[in-house]
Design an enzyme around this catalytic site. Sequence first.
Site, mmCIF file in Angstrom:
data_model
loop_
_atom_site.group_PDB
_atom_site.id
_atom_site.type_symbol
_atom_site.label_atom_id
_atom_site.label_comp_id
_atom_site.label_asym_id
_atom_site.label_seq_id
_atom_site.Cartn_x
_atom_site.Cartn_y
_atom_site.Cartn_z
ATOM 1 N N CYS A 8 0.792 -1.243 0.000
ATOM 2 C CA CYS A 8 0.000 0.000 0.000
ATOM 3 C C CYS A 8 0.819 1.285 0.000
ATOM 4 O O CYS A 8 0.251 2.370 0.203
ATOM 5 C CB CYS A 8 -0.995 0.018 1.166
ATOM 6 N N ASP A 9 2.128 1.210 -0.205
ATOM 7 C CA ASP A 9 2.931 2.427 -0.307
ATOM 8 C C ASP A 9 4.203 2.167 -1.109
ATOM 9 O O ASP A 9 5.310 2.526 -0.704
ATOM 10 C CB ASP A 9 3.258 2.984 1.078
ATOM 11 N N ILE A 10 4.042 1.536 -2.278
ATOM 12 C CA ILE A 10 5.195 1.262 -3.134
ATOM 13 C C ILE A 10 5.580 2.551 -3.838
ATOM 14 O O ILE A 10 4.776 3.163 -4.539
ATOM 15 C CB ILE A 10 4.887 0.146 -4.146
ATOM 16 N N ASN A 14 10.781 3.507 -0.918
ATOM 17 C CA ASN A 14 10.543 2.259 -0.192
ATOM 18 C C ASN A 14 11.102 1.040 -0.924
ATOM 19 O O ASN A 14 10.716 -0.090 -0.650
ATOM 20 C CB ASN A 14 9.043 2.074 0.082
ATOM 21 N N THR A 45 1.197 7.154 -0.313
ATOM 22 C CA THR A 45 1.691 8.413 -0.868
ATOM 23 C C THR A 45 0.817 8.787 -2.061
ATOM 24 O O THR A 45 0.651 8.008 -2.995
ATOM 25 C CB THR A 45 3.161 8.254 -1.282
#
Length: 131
Positions: A8-10, A14, A45
Site C-alpha cells: 500500500c505504499d510502493i 521504499n 503516498t
Amino acid sequence: CSVPVFHCDIKPENIIVSRTGRIVLIDYGTAVSGNEESFKTQYGTLSYAAPEQFDNNAVIDERTDIFSVGILLKQIIGHINNRRIKRRLDKIILRCTYEDAQLRYEDVSDVISELLFLSGKSGIVKSVFVP
C-alpha cells in the site's frame, strides 16, 4: 507467503537494492495482510496510491500495489530510447494504472510475464530499465 500482504505504499523511497542485487521493499507501515478483517482504505503516498486507497467503500487487494508498480514503470520509461519497447511499456503501464481496479492485471505475476516477454529473456534486461 501463505497469506498475501499488500504493501500500500510502493514508491522509490521504499525500494532498495541489496548488496547482492536483490530488490527489496521496505517500510511496511501501511501494509495489510489478506487475513485482516479491516483492509479497507489504506492511505499511501498520494502520487503513487491507487484510487481505492482513498475510497472508504473499496477493498484493498493485489491490484492496489500493481497500480503503484505502473506508476514506477511510468517514471522509468522516460529514460528509454527504444520506441518499440517504450510503446509496449506504455500498454503495460496503462493496464496497471486503470482507475477501475477490475481492469488492472489481477496478479503481479502477469505483470512480470509481460516484462519478461518484452525483454526477450528469462530475466529483465538491465539495459532496458536502467539508463
